[in-house]
Design a protein around this motif. Structure first.
Motif, short mmCIF file in Angstrom:
data_model
loop_
_atom_site.label_atom_id
_atom_site.label_comp_id
_atom_site.label_asym_id
_atom_site.label_seq_id
_atom_site.Cartn_x
_atom_site.Cartn_y
_atom_site.Cartn_z
N LEU A 1 0.81 -1.22 0.00
CA LEU A 1 0.00 0.00 0.00
C LEU A 1 0.84 1.27 0.00
N THR A 2 1.87 1.33 0.87
CA THR A 2 2.68 2.55 0.96
C THR A 2 3.39 2.89 -0.35
N PRO A 3 4.10 1.95 -1.01
CA PRO A 3 4.73 2.29 -2.29
C PRO A 3 3.72 2.66 -3.37
N SER A 4 2.54 2.06 -3.32
CA SER A 4 1.52 2.35 -4.33
C SER A 4 0.84 3.70 -4.08
N LEU A 5 0.79 4.12 -2.82
CA LEU A 5 0.14 5.39 -2.48
C LEU A 5 1.10 6.58 -2.51
N ASN A 6 2.40 6.33 -2.58
CA ASN A 6 3.37 7.43 -2.62
C ASN A 6 3.10 8.44 -3.72
N PRO A 7 2.73 8.01 -4.96
CA PRO A 7 2.41 9.00 -5.99
C PRO A 7 1.28 9.94 -5.58
N VAL A 8 0.26 9.39 -4.90
CA VAL A 8 -0.85 10.22 -4.45
C VAL A 8 -0.38 11.19 -3.37
N VAL A 9 0.41 10.68 -2.42
CA VAL A 9 0.91 11.50 -1.31
C VAL A 9 1.74 12.67 -1.84
N TYR A 10 2.58 12.42 -2.85
CA TYR A 10 3.47 13.46 -3.36
C TYR A 10 2.79 14.40 -4.34
N CYS A 11 1.60 14.03 -4.84
CA CYS A 11 0.93 14.89 -5.81
C CYS A 11 -0.19 15.73 -5.21
N LEU A 12 -0.71 15.31 -4.05
CA LEU A 12 -1.86 16.00 -3.48
C LEU A 12 -1.56 17.46 -3.14
N ARG A 13 -0.39 17.72 -2.55
CA ARG A 13 -0.08 19.08 -2.09
C ARG A 13 1.08 19.70 -2.85
N ASN A 14 1.34 19.20 -4.03
CA ASN A 14 2.45 19.72 -4.82
C ASN A 14 1.92 20.27 -6.14
N LYS A 15 1.83 21.59 -6.21
CA LYS A 15 1.24 22.23 -7.39
C LYS A 15 2.07 21.99 -8.65
N ASP A 16 3.40 22.03 -8.51
CA ASP A 16 4.27 21.82 -9.68
C ASP A 16 4.08 20.42 -10.25
N MET A 17 3.98 19.43 -9.37
CA MET A 17 3.80 18.06 -9.83
C MET A 17 2.41 17.88 -10.45
N LYS A 18 1.40 18.49 -9.85
CA LYS A 18 0.05 18.42 -10.42
C LYS A 18 0.03 18.99 -11.84
N PHE A 19 0.66 20.15 -11.99
CA PHE A 19 0.68 20.80 -13.31
C PHE A 19 1.45 19.95 -14.31
N ALA A 20 2.58 19.37 -13.88
CA ALA A 20 3.39 18.54 -14.78
C ALA A 20 2.60 17.31 -15.25
N LEU A 21 1.82 16.71 -14.34
CA LEU A 21 1.02 15.54 -14.70
C LEU A 21 -0.14 15.92 -15.61
N GLN A 22 -0.75 17.10 -15.37
CA GLN A 22 -1.80 17.59 -16.26
C GLN A 22 -1.23 17.84 -17.65
N LYS A 23 -0.04 18.40 -17.67
CA LYS A 23 0.62 18.67 -18.94
C LYS A 23 0.96 17.38 -19.68
N LEU A 24 1.28 16.34 -18.90
CA LEU A 24 1.65 15.05 -19.48
C LEU A 24 0.44 14.34 -20.09
N TYR A 25 -0.71 14.41 -19.38
CA TYR A 25 -1.88 13.64 -19.81
C TYR A 25 -2.94 14.48 -20.55
N CYS A 26 -2.88 15.79 -20.39
CA CYS A 26 -3.90 16.65 -21.03
C CYS A 26 -3.22 17.79 -21.78
N ARG A 27 -2.36 17.46 -22.72
CA ARG A 27 -1.56 18.48 -23.41
C ARG A 27 -2.41 19.54 -24.10
N ARG A 28 -3.42 19.11 -24.83
CA ARG A 28 -4.23 20.07 -25.59
C ARG A 28 -4.96 21.01 -24.68
N LYS A 29 -5.51 20.47 -23.60
CA LYS A 29 -6.26 21.30 -22.67
C LYS A 29 -5.37 22.33 -22.00
N CYS A 30 -4.15 21.87 -21.63
CA CYS A 30 -3.21 22.81 -20.98
C CYS A 30 -2.77 23.88 -21.96
#
Length: 308
Positions: free
Chosen positions: A279-308
């Motif tokens: 559970l802990t290794p699988s939840l680490n991506p969620v833990v590190y993305c919830l309160r990290n605006k830069d990581m959120k934006f980078a993931l949005q850019k990765l998966y939603c290029r056109r929208k961004c």
């Protein structure tokens, strides 16, 4: 040993002893494993492709994500196959290899979390010198040291566990080969090996944990002196994800390894192992993305290029 037949294989129990639960357990762990795999791959890809994430903190996060992918892959696929087929057969050498790989990865994560705590310590206490001290060479050396230290630590525990003679029974009360359930199967007195392993684990793991705590003592003492509330919140937010991961990793892990094998409970051991190794290794991506605006934006850019 001349009067005993040496064990050539072990039998793993799997996730559960109850056959009816396997229909629920197998899809659940496959889902968790897939979720963790995709999440960690996403973080690695985002960090490599987004130039704004080319900083020491995200360099360590990228390595942690790779480590977590390996960590879950060392146990879950084999355990799912065992639970699905009902055959928990694993050869002696496979068991040795699995234990060595798993302990290497868990110890490396322990040391890497300490390096990440040191990185946050420098970023908050020495912001002007941070870029100079935490150079590309320095962070590469810290990651390499974590891997080498983890491999050496694992080699000791693997030798300490399998230097004991195993001549039956051979049923491991776990879903993978781990130190406490395997050591209990030895056909000789294993208390000396148990005590030596416990002493080494206590010294090394607790030393690593102490350094992590020391880093956070320095961080907290510095942050509380920041005059503005926004400044304090921003400083704490850069550490909250790492601190959450440290608590999730050390809590269940200490419950399993920092206690004698003679006091090992199969049910409690499996539950604790599921928590820190699945559970802990699988939840680490969620833990590190919830309160990290830069990581959120980078993931949005990765998966939603056109929208961004």
């Amino acid at each position: 040993m001349s009067n005993h037949t040496r064990v050539t294989h072990f039998i793993l129990r799997g996730f559960s002893d109850v056959p009816q639960l396997r229909l629920v357990v197998i899809p659940f762990f496959l889902l968790v494993y897939t979720f963790g795999l995709l999440g960690n791959i996403s973080i690695i890809t985002a960090v490599m492709r987004d130039s704004r994430l080319h900083s020491p903190m995200y360099f360590f996060l990228k390595n942690l994500s790779f480590l977590d992918m390996c960590y879950t892959s060392a146990t879950i696929p084999k355990a799912v196959v065992i639970s699905f087929t009902g055959s928990g057969l694993i050869s002696y050498l496979e068991c040795v290899a699995q234990l060595y790989i798993f302990i290497t990865l868990s110890a490396t994560e322990c040391f890497l979390l300490t390096a990440m705590a040191y990185d946050r310590f420098l970023a908050i206490l020495r912001p002007l010198l941070y870029g100079t001290i935490m150079s590309q060479k320095c962070r590469a050396e810290l990651v390499a040291s974590a891997w080498v230290s983890g491999a050496i630590y694992s080699a000791f525990h693997t030798f300490n566990t399998f230097s004991l003679p195993y001549c039956g029974p051979n049923v491991v009360e776990h879903f993978f080969c781990d130190i406490p359930p395997v050591m209990r199967l030895s056909c000789t007195d294993h208390h000396l090996n148990e005590e030596v392993g416990f002493a080494v684990s206590s010294c090394i793991v607790m030393s690593s944990f102490f350094l992590t705590v020391l880093s956070y003592v320095g961080i907290v003492s510095t942050v509380v002196r920041i005059p503005s509330v926004d400044g304090r919140c921003k400083a704490f937010s850069t550490c909250s994800s790492h601190l959450t991961t440290v608590v999730l990793f050390y809590g269940p892990g200490s419950f399993v390894y920092l206690r004698p094998a003679s006091r090992y409970s199969p049910t409690q051991g499996r539950l604790a192992s599921i928590f820190y190794s699945v559970l802990t290794p699988s939840l680490n991506p969620v833990v590190y993305c919830l309160r990290n605006k830069d990581m959120k934006f980078a993931l949005q850019k990765l998966y939603c290029r056109r929208k961004c």
